[in-house]
Structures are given as C-alpha cells and as structure tokens.
Design a protein around this motif. Structure first.
Motif: not given
Lengths: 340, 340
Positions: A247-248, A252-257, A313-317
């Motif tokens: 949530h922070h 794009p940053t979430c997907e990177k992680l 986001m998880f699918r994109n990752a």
C-alpha cells in the motif's frame, strides 16, 4: 456521534459540525490510553473522582473525557458510574492479554499526522508533504516504533494467517519488511519445520529478532538486512509474506517487487499479501476504503488497492493465479498468489 | 465509519482503529472545503479527473479525498461519479445561500486545536494549555475570526430565536458578547420597534456594526465596548441575549454574570441563553454532550451545562423562573429566564 443528529430527509448541520471536530476523538482516545483510564476503570474505579485519583489527573478533565468516551462508544455510563465496553475491555485495559493501547504512539505520532494539518496541499500536489519519500524513506526510525507499538494489534491477525498458510511440512519463509516479525514468527510457532528469514532495515530487525527469542523460535529465524527493492532475497522460498507493505507504493513499483518475489519463489510457491482491500467501489468496507487517505497523507504514491488490482498486478508480474481470503480478526484481507 | 465494523457481541479492533484515525475526517472536510470540491461537484464536475481539473488539484488526491468523503457520508458515489448529499449540497456548496464552509477556518484554527495535540496534559491539570485564559482572554483576535466565519452557520438559528422572542412591541435588547451580532440584528429585523445594544470587544464590534448595516437595521443598533464582566450595561432592557457564552466559564462566574444581567433587566424582562445543553446524563444528545470536550481543551473552566444546572444558577442569581426550549435548526437549545 454523527448518526442521531444527521438526517437524510432534511438538511442538518450536525453531521458536518461533528466531523469537523472529529480530531477530538483521536485526542480523547490517546489521552485516555496514556493516562490508563481504561485500566483503572477495569480495576474498579468507577466515578470521575475515583478515576481521577487513580490516574493522577483532575476530576474536571476525567469527567469530561469519560463522558466524551461514552458518547464515542468506548465507555458505558450509568448515572455517574463508568464501565468498559467489550472492545475497550479487551483492547484498552493494560491488564488484558489483547491490550494494544500502544498503537496510539505510532498512529498518532506527530510525524505521521503532520501532513493532515494541511491536507489541502497534499490533495493539490497528490503527494505527501513529508520530506524525502515520506514514511517509506530509507531507515526511517518510525518503523522501529511501528515494530514495537503495533505488534499487539497485529497479533490475532498473525495467528489467523499462520493457521491458514503454515502447513506442517518443511518450508522456507521470507518475511518481507518484517517489522516486529510476528507474521513469520507465528508461522514458525505453528509449523516446527518452518525456517523464517526476516528482511528489514537493521534498526527494525533488532525488534524482530528480540520477538523471535521471546516466542522461542530464534533457532529457525534469521535476518537479512536491507531495502526490499535492492537486497538479494536468496531462496528459493515456499512462502513470501508481504504484510502491510504494497500500500505504500504505486502499481509499477508493486509489480517490480512482485517480479522479484516471483523469482525468489520455488515452483508452486506462494506470495501472501496482507493489506487493506476495499471493494471495487473503493468506499466499502469503510476502514479498508478509508485507509487510502492514510497513504495519501504519508506516502508519495501509495494506495488501498482492490483485489482486481492486486490480481492484475500479480498476473502482470508472472504469477499463475491469486485468491482473496477475508480475515475475521482484522480490517485487512489476504491475497494468496501462486507461482506456476 | 465506526458502526459497520464494530460489534457489541464480539471484540473487534475496528472501531478503535477508526476513532484513533478520526483526525483525518476533520482534515478531509477542511481540504474539500478549502479546495471547493463540493462547489465544483454541484457545478457538474463528477468524476475524479473532472473535479481535479476544476479545483486545480491532483487526480490521486481528489479521488482519495472524494472516496473518503463518500465513506464519511458527505458525498454519494455511483460507479466513478460523485454527487452531493442533502447536507453537503445545502451547507458546503459555495453557491448555496446556506453555505457555511467558512466555519472550518474558525473550528480548525491551529490556535484552537493546539491543546488537543496533547490532551493528556489538559486532562491531568483540568485546564487549557492555551496561554492566559485560553480563548476567553481579553481582546483575543480569534473572536474576530469567529464573528466573521461562524455567522453563516448561526444564521438559521438566529431566525428561529427571533421568531420566538422578538414580539412586536417596543423593546430594548442587550446582545451580550455579540460577536457577528446576528442574534440581535435578526430580532431588529423581525420587530421594527426593537432597539439593540451589542456588547463586545471593540475589534469584534466592527463586524457586528457592519452586519447591522448590511441587514438594514443600523439605525436601531448601537454598540457598547468592553468586557461583559466589567462594563456598565446601562438599561433597563427587556431582553438580554447570552448566546454561546456561558459555556466558557465555571458556575460561580456564570452566576456572577447572571446577577449583573438581572440588575440590568426591567421587571418581567427575560434573559435568553443559547447554548449546548446535554441531558442529565451529560452524554446525550451526542453533539451537546461532546461540546464539553471543546471547553475542556480551550478554556480554563468552561463546560456544557444541563438545564437543571442553568435553572439552579439562574435561581441562585435571583431569577424567578427558567424555561427550556429546543431548537429545530441547531444542536444548541434555549433557556429563557424571567425576572419577577
């Protein structure tokens, strides 16, 4: 306080007046916790005079405070006698095992509430007025306080999650941005073959290591110092815990992680996300939806994401699938995402 | 926000978490009013992008703010479209005649909220941490702001009171601590034979005199500069208005002023008190009961007094009788006390 004097049929200024003054609710709970008013009422002090004497405060102050807490729903008043509610007895009496009054030290830390004293500027620019990257800046000492002060509130949730995901086989668990470390530690307690690696900044890890000792799992609890976005995770892991962390950041940053997490998971491994997930309308349930405001005030680009957004986001990752789990002990929910 | 996630049957931390964060409700309403979000939604901007453009703010900030306001009950959200509620349309759209958004400038003035940032100290000592005598100190400039910013919120109440007490005969009215002066001015509008004397500090009287001109009653509106406890009232008067004033003081101080009021009234004259009067339990109705907290934070010894307390104080001061009148347009009530 807002419902009985507001009305959907005829305009009434009551609810607006009440919400403008809502900052006093925060102040009242903080003062009552700091003075241990709830603890002394539980111990048997019942009227304003007796409570005032027990907490070394003025009768005027205690009487007005206790009346206010009765209006807010945290005390019951019968004639001049106050008693605890189910919630305040469970969570705000220092002698209750589930006491978590210390959360006010973190949640109402002057550093955290500062941006809300001029929220207009935050809304204008769309980003926190806190220096650097707000609360997510490197080695921000606020997370040591978080690790110490928020642990009691998180405890029942950590038990619930451990029961869901710990299993009983040999597993390696990475506890990302571990803070107090309780999410990993409770899994280690539940599954005696689990080995936990807690990742956080060095100053915060000291708290997690101390908790691992306290809970008797230090032998299966190791630490990894650094920034979750930069440090080498090692692995492969069967579980990677990401609790109150995504949530922070912006998507794009979430997907990177998430991609980094995927790479550190064994085949079939799972990423366990604990977070505030509002429904698609973003305004229900109220606490999950309202949490976005905390992120608006204190981070550059954080948010409360819906399950559909996490799923995407998880699918994109590169994750195969994600599942939503509601929790009974917390306003947050779980997203469990599996690597193919 | 607190009701749906709290429970009377099983302990739930939701309501505590929600109330600890309640300061964000104050901040959100203030930001939305300062940015004129309600006005622009009324003008036809409906989704976050459109509203953001209209108010020159970020989409992220506006979307999170509007979702939060929907959760708090001041906007309705349907898909990605926001619309006003009955209350926000009436009171927070700048183009509504009943707009009173300016009250946030007074109610959330940093000088007023300062004591609530450390309410623990206030409860301990039983008195405000503000310097001198808090908000009731002599010539405190905050009352000029009050006179300007709170007037729109008070307006419907002033009309309601005038209809109750103005009558149609020749009367002399003393408007004590007049502030914006609207309570006296509306009586002068209602009763063309009424002559008003507004008493307040000089800096505040400038606002009242301006309002008297604006409402066309300047010819029957005079001013008396000074402290209500010290200046000679003159008289005798048929009505003495004491609006939102007694709550700043302790009972001996109230009684002292009531004796002075009695002496300045003609036989059969009435003192009209507008104030927050909780029921005997002091915790209902919620806004009247909760108002004591505002007085704890900002005054040395003020309070929200019950009708029984007002009745006793007025009797001690020599009044023949007092009657309670509830109002439909305000969270306050009236006490009308008669001289024999």
């Amino acid at each position: 306080m807002s419902t009985s004097e507001g009305s959907v049929h005829e305009p009434n200024p009551g609810a607006i007046f009440d919400n403008i003054n809502a900052y006093q609710r925060s102040a009242a709970l903080k003062a009552a916790i700091e003075l241990d008013v709830f603890t002394e009422i539980a111990r048997g002090s019942r009227n304003a005079d007796a409570i005032a004497q027990a907490v070394s405060a003025s009768t005027r102050g205690v009487r007005i405070l206790c009346d206010y807490l009765a209006i807010s729903g945290f005390l019951v008043k019968d004639r001049d006698q106050y008693s605890l509610t189910i919630d305040s007895g469970m969570f705000l009496d220092r002698n209750s095992p589930a006491y978590f009054g210390s959360v006010v030290d973190f949640l109402l830390d002057p550093r955290l509430i500062a941006p809300f004293l001029n929220l207009t500027d935050v809304v204008r620019t769309g980003t926190t007025t806190l220096p650097d990257e707000g609360t997510v800046s490197r080695d921000n000492p606020i997370w040591v306080d978080f690790a110490k002060q928020m642990a009691p509130m998180i405890f029942p949730t950590a038990i619930e999650i451990a029961a869901l995901v710990a299993g009983d086989g040999e597993i390696r668990v990475l506890d990302l941005a571990a803070g107090h470390g309780l999410f990993g530690i409770l899994i280690a307690q539940q599954n005696l073959k689990a080995r936990i690696t807690a990742l956080d900044w060095a100053n915060v890890l000291a708290v997690a290591s101390e908790n691992a000792k306290k809970f008797g799992v230090a032998g299966r609890h190791s630490t990894l110092e650094g920034d979750a976005f930069e440090v080498e995770f090692g692995g492969p892991y069967d579980l990677i815990l990401v609790t109150n962390f995504f949530h922070h950041f912006d998507p794009p940053t979430c997907e990177k992680l998430m991609r980094k997490i995927l790479a550190a998971l064994a085949p079939g491994g799972r990423s366990v996300t604990l977070d505030f997930l509002p429904n698609e309308d973003r305004v229900s349930p109220p606490i999950a939806g309202g949490f976005a405001m905390m992120m608006l005030g204190t981070t550059p680009a954080g948010d409360a994401y819906t399950f559909a957004e996490y799923d995407a986001m998880f699918r994109n990752a590169g994750f195969a699938s994600s599942k939503f789990h509601s929790l009974t002990k917390a306003p947050q929910s779980l997203v469990i995402s599996t690597k193919a």
